[in-house]
Write a protein that holds these residues in place. Structure first.
Motif, PDB file in Angstrom:
ATOM      1  N   ASP A 202       0.828  -1.205   0.000  1.00  0.00           N
ATOM      2  CA  ASP A 202       0.000   0.000   0.000  1.00  0.00           C
ATOM      3  C   ASP A 202       0.863   1.256   0.000  1.00  0.00           C
ATOM      4  OD1 ASP A 202      -2.320  -1.377  -0.091  1.00  0.00           O
ATOM      5  OD2 ASP A 202      -2.819  -1.182   2.034  1.00  0.00           O
ATOM      6  N   LEU A 203       1.916   1.251   0.812  1.00  0.00           N
ATOM      7  CA  LEU A 203       2.797   2.413   0.833  1.00  0.00           C
ATOM      8  C   LEU A 203       3.461   2.629  -0.519  1.00  0.00           C
ATOM      9  CD1 LEU A 203       4.481   2.024   4.344  1.00  0.00           C
ATOM     10  CD2 LEU A 203       2.953   3.861   3.613  1.00  0.00           C
ATOM     11  N   HIS A 204       3.863   1.528  -1.147  1.00  0.00           N
ATOM     12  CA  HIS A 204       4.472   1.647  -2.468  1.00  0.00           C
ATOM     13  C   HIS A 204       3.487   2.226  -3.460  1.00  0.00           C
ATOM     14  CE1 HIS A 204       5.612   0.263  -6.521  1.00  0.00           C
ATOM     15  NE2 HIS A 204       6.847   0.441  -6.097  1.00  0.00           N
ATOM     16  N   ASP A 205       2.258   1.704  -3.446  1.00  0.00           N
ATOM     17  CA  ASP A 205       1.254   2.190  -4.392  1.00  0.00           C
ATOM     18  C   ASP A 205       0.897   3.646  -4.140  1.00  0.00           C
ATOM     19  OD1 ASP A 205       1.245  -0.297  -5.472  1.00  0.00           O
ATOM     20  OD2 ASP A 205      -0.584  -0.961  -4.474  1.00  0.00           O
ATOM     21  N   VAL A 206       0.692   3.996  -2.869  1.00  0.00           N
ATOM     22  CA  VAL A 206       0.249   5.350  -2.550  1.00  0.00           C
ATOM     23  C   VAL A 206       1.367   6.359  -2.726  1.00  0.00           C
ATOM     24  CG1 VAL A 206      -0.584   6.830  -0.690  1.00  0.00           C
ATOM     25  CG2 VAL A 206      -1.569   4.566  -1.011  1.00  0.00           C
ATOM     26  N   ARG A 240      -1.045  19.302  -8.390  1.00  0.00           N
ATOM     27  CA  ARG A 240      -1.709  19.635  -7.133  1.00  0.00           C
ATOM     28  C   ARG A 240      -2.774  18.600  -6.788  1.00  0.00           C
ATOM     29  NH1 ARG A 240      -6.171  21.652  -5.068  1.00  0.00           N
ATOM     30  NH2 ARG A 240      -6.043  22.929  -3.169  1.00  0.00           N
ATOM     31  N   SER A 241      -3.595  18.215  -7.783  1.00  0.00           N
ATOM     32  CA  SER A 241      -4.645  17.222  -7.504  1.00  0.00           C
ATOM     33  C   SER A 241      -4.040  15.873  -7.112  1.00  0.00           C
ATOM     34  CB  SER A 241      -5.551  17.059  -8.729  1.00  0.00           C
ATOM     35  OG  SER A 241      -4.810  16.558  -9.838  1.00  0.00           O
ATOM     36  N   GLY A 242      -2.911  15.520  -7.768  1.00  0.00           N
ATOM     37  CA  GLY A 242      -2.244  14.276  -7.384  1.00  0.00           C
ATOM     38  C   GLY A 242      -1.682  14.340  -5.983  1.00  0.00           C
ATOM     39  N   SER A 243      -1.147  15.490  -5.607  1.00  0.00           N
ATOM     40  CA  SER A 243      -0.616  15.655  -4.248  1.00  0.00           C
ATOM     41  C   SER A 243      -1.729  15.558  -3.212  1.00  0.00           C
ATOM     42  CB  SER A 243       0.088  17.005  -4.120  1.00  0.00           C
ATOM     43  OG  SER A 243       1.125  17.120  -5.063  1.00  0.00           O
ATOM     44  N   VAL A 244      -2.863  16.191  -3.505  1.00  0.00           N
ATOM     45  CA  VAL A 244      -3.999  16.121  -2.587  1.00  0.00           C
ATOM     46  C   VAL A 244      -4.500  14.688  -2.460  1.00  0.00           C
ATOM     47  CG1 VAL A 244      -6.385  16.844  -2.228  1.00  0.00           C
ATOM     48  CG2 VAL A 244      -4.676  18.509  -2.976  1.00  0.00           C
ATOM     49  N   GLU A 249      -5.000   9.703   0.658  1.00  0.00           N
ATOM     50  CA  GLU A 249      -4.800   8.260   0.813  1.00  0.00           C
ATOM     51  C   GLU A 249      -3.873   7.963   1.987  1.00  0.00           C
ATOM     52  OE1 GLU A 249      -4.308   5.621  -2.347  1.00  0.00           O
ATOM     53  OE2 GLU A 249      -5.158   6.941  -3.867  1.00  0.00           O
ATOM     54  N   MET A 250      -2.850   8.794   2.201  1.00  0.00           N
ATOM     55  CA  MET A 250      -1.991   8.599   3.365  1.00  0.00           C
ATOM     56  C   MET A 250      -2.767   8.796   4.658  1.00  0.00           C
ATOM     57  SD  MET A 250       1.035   7.632   2.630  1.00  0.00           S
ATOM     58  CE  MET A 250       1.838   8.020   4.163  1.00  0.00           C
ATOM     59  N   GLN A 251      -3.647   9.812   4.692  1.00  0.00           N
ATOM     60  CA  GLN A 251      -4.474  10.016   5.874  1.00  0.00           C
ATOM     61  C   GLN A 251      -5.414   8.843   6.099  1.00  0.00           C
ATOM     62  OE1 GLN A 251      -6.296  13.780   4.931  1.00  0.00           O
ATOM     63  NE2 GLN A 251      -4.669  14.976   5.911  1.00  0.00           N
ATOM     64  N   SER A 252      -5.953   8.301   4.984  1.00  0.00           N
ATOM     65  CA  SER A 252      -6.827   7.129   5.101  1.00  0.00           C
ATOM     66  C   SER A 252      -6.060   5.936   5.656  1.00  0.00           C
ATOM     67  CB  SER A 252      -7.421   6.791   3.735  1.00  0.00           C
ATOM     68  OG  SER A 252      -8.200   5.616   3.801  1.00  0.00           O
ATOM     69  N   MET A 253      -4.809   5.766   5.229  1.00  0.00           N
ATOM     70  CA  MET A 253      -4.008   4.653   5.731  1.00  0.00           C
ATOM     71  C   MET A 253      -3.680   4.838   7.202  1.00  0.00           C
ATOM     72  SD  MET A 253      -0.400   3.188   4.258  1.00  0.00           S
ATOM     73  CE  MET A 253      -1.188   2.805   2.702  1.00  0.00           C
ATOM     74  N   VAL A 254      -3.372   6.051   7.605  1.00  0.00           N
ATOM     75  CA  VAL A 254      -3.090   6.312   9.024  1.00  0.00           C
ATOM     76  C   VAL A 254      -4.316   6.027   9.876  1.00  0.00           C
ATOM     77  CG1 VAL A 254      -2.521   8.121  10.690  1.00  0.00           C
ATOM     78  CG2 VAL A 254      -1.244   7.954   8.556  1.00  0.00           C
ATOM     79  N   ARG A 255      -5.503   6.449   9.374  1.00  0.00           N
ATOM     80  CA  ARG A 255      -6.734   6.150  10.114  1.00  0.00           C
ATOM     81  C   ARG A 255      -6.946   4.656  10.230  1.00  0.00           C
ATOM     82  NH1 ARG A 255      -8.836  10.454   7.009  1.00  0.00           N
ATOM     83  NH2 ARG A 255      -9.770   8.947   5.570  1.00  0.00           N
TER      84      ARG A 255
END
Length: 400
Positions: A202-206, A240-244, A249-255
């Motif tokens: 997941d980290l690799h993909d995100v 910018r949209s890709g960064s957002v 997705e990183m926030q979703s993974m942390v949650r």
């Protein structure tokens, strides 16, 4: 020396010291019975001096010092004075001490010795009782002999067998519990390893996917800032949209990592949300054509797996074959979802987008993700094209 070592040294690690105390206790108790004139069992025998009985008792008690270390030898050495005691006149202290030797030989001896002692006394006791009954012509003598023999011989042996059976059962249960504990620990380690691998994918993909796209698009924007400012602005908007999206997705993974909900599989992403992926690739200068439509009612795990695989293949295409068109095909047949991603890679001598040009995590992740849901994937060069084909099961579709 700590307390544990002191306890072991005083207790069970020095069985000879404990056995010596037991032998002295038996001898002292037997001497007391002799002194009180309660030790001799048969009164019609010629009286013997007290020292004879004490010597016989000492000869039975002396082997008790080996009752824990060499129980069979102790029993054999104690049998000799017992036979002499039978000739002189049976005495209670000698046979009580001999019963302890029988008990320890049955309990601490080998399994074969224990089984033999359980059965061996039965026939001699019966034969001896019958012989005494016939010799004296009284049934009472035979009953008395059987009773005494059962008390001093059979009872210690059977008691030891019972204790040994329970001890062996406890050891088996303890070994089984230890084996189950080891299996549980191996399962736990396997689960941790699997979870780490899943998080690594997941980290690799995100992270790798979005960062690769951002790096390529940023390079394109720098090239276009003077010649085509409008297109450079479009590319920057895609960055910018890709960064957002990457941040979300990183926030979703942390949650997910902080959540106690074990039903949630991983971070968000479904085949219905392919537009941001294709838009990001187009902004980097890679055109994407989609043939066919994926089913809309896929199982959540399969849907997410397909999304991650498409994300990885588009990232590889943009990274290793920038500016080359990509064809993304979906087919739904025979209970399988087929995903094919094809992009040209130029002249056959051109290096292909294989692990040789990178760490190979992307292709390995694609194969592992497909296998995790019961599918399979293959990637490789087909002439002047790089082709990735994936099949995923779709028999169990979501009902939501």
């Amino acid at each position: 020396m700590d307390n544990r070592e002191s306890e072991i040294r005083v207790g069970f690690v020095n069985p000879r010291y404990n056995s010596l105390l037991v032998a002295l206790a038996y001898f002292a108790g037997g001497a007391l019975l002799y002194a009180l004139d309660l030790g001799v069992l048969v009164e019609d025998r010629p009286p013997q001096p007290l020292w004879v009985w004490l010597v016989l008792l000492a000869c039975v008690c002396a082997p008790m010092t080996m009752r824990r270390t060499r129980p069979l030898l102790a029993l054999l050495l104690g049998t000799v004075p017992v036979l002499v005691d039978l000739v002189v006149g049976p005495s209670l202290p000698v046979w009580i001490a001999y019963g302890d030797l029988l008990y320890t030989a049955t309990l601490f001896g080998s399994a074969r010795t224990s089984r033999f002692l359980e059965r061996a006394p039965l026939v001699p006791i019966v034969v001896g009782a019958v012989a005494l009954g016939v010799y004296f012509g009284e049934l009472r003598i035979a009953v008395w002999a059987v009773s005494i023999a059962a008390l001093v011989i059979v009872v210690p042996i059977w008691w030891a067998r019972s204790v040994r059976t329970h001890r062996d059962a406890a050891e088996i249960e303890r070994a089984r519990a230890e084996a189950l504990s080891r299996v549980a620990e191996l399962d736990r380690r396997a689960a941790i390893t699997t979870e780490r691998q899943r998080l690594a994918r997941d980290l690799h993909d995100v992270v790798a996917g979005h960062l690769s796209s951002i790096a390529i698009q940023s390079e394109a924007a720098l090239r276009l800032r003077d010649s085509d400012p409008d297109r450079a602005l479009t590319v920057l908007e895609s960055v910018r949209s890709g960064s957002v999206a990457a941040l979300q997705e990183m926030q979703s993974m942390v949650r997910l990592l902080r959540s106690d909900d074990t039903d949630e599989i991983t971070t968000a992403g479904r085949l219905a949300d392919l537009e941001p992926l294709t838009a990001s690739a187009r902004a980097a200068g890679t055109s994407v054509r989609i043939d066919g439509r994926p089913p809309a009612d896929l199982d959540a795990e399969v849907d997410l797996t397909a999304y991650r695989i498409v994300q990885e293949t588009l990232t590889n295409a943009v990274k290793h074959a920038p500016g080359r068109p990509v064809t993304l095909r979906f087919d739904d047949a025979d209970g399988r979802l087929g995903i094919e991603v094809v992009n040209p890679i130029g002249h056959p001598d051109t290096p292909d987008p294989s692990p040789a040009r990178g760490a190979g995590h992307g292709l390995r992740n694609i194969a592992e993700r497909a296998a995790a849901v019961g599918g399979h994937a293959r990637s490789g060069r087909d002439g002047n094209e790089w082709r990735t084909y994936v099949q995923l099961p779709i028999a169990n579709r979501s009902t939501t």
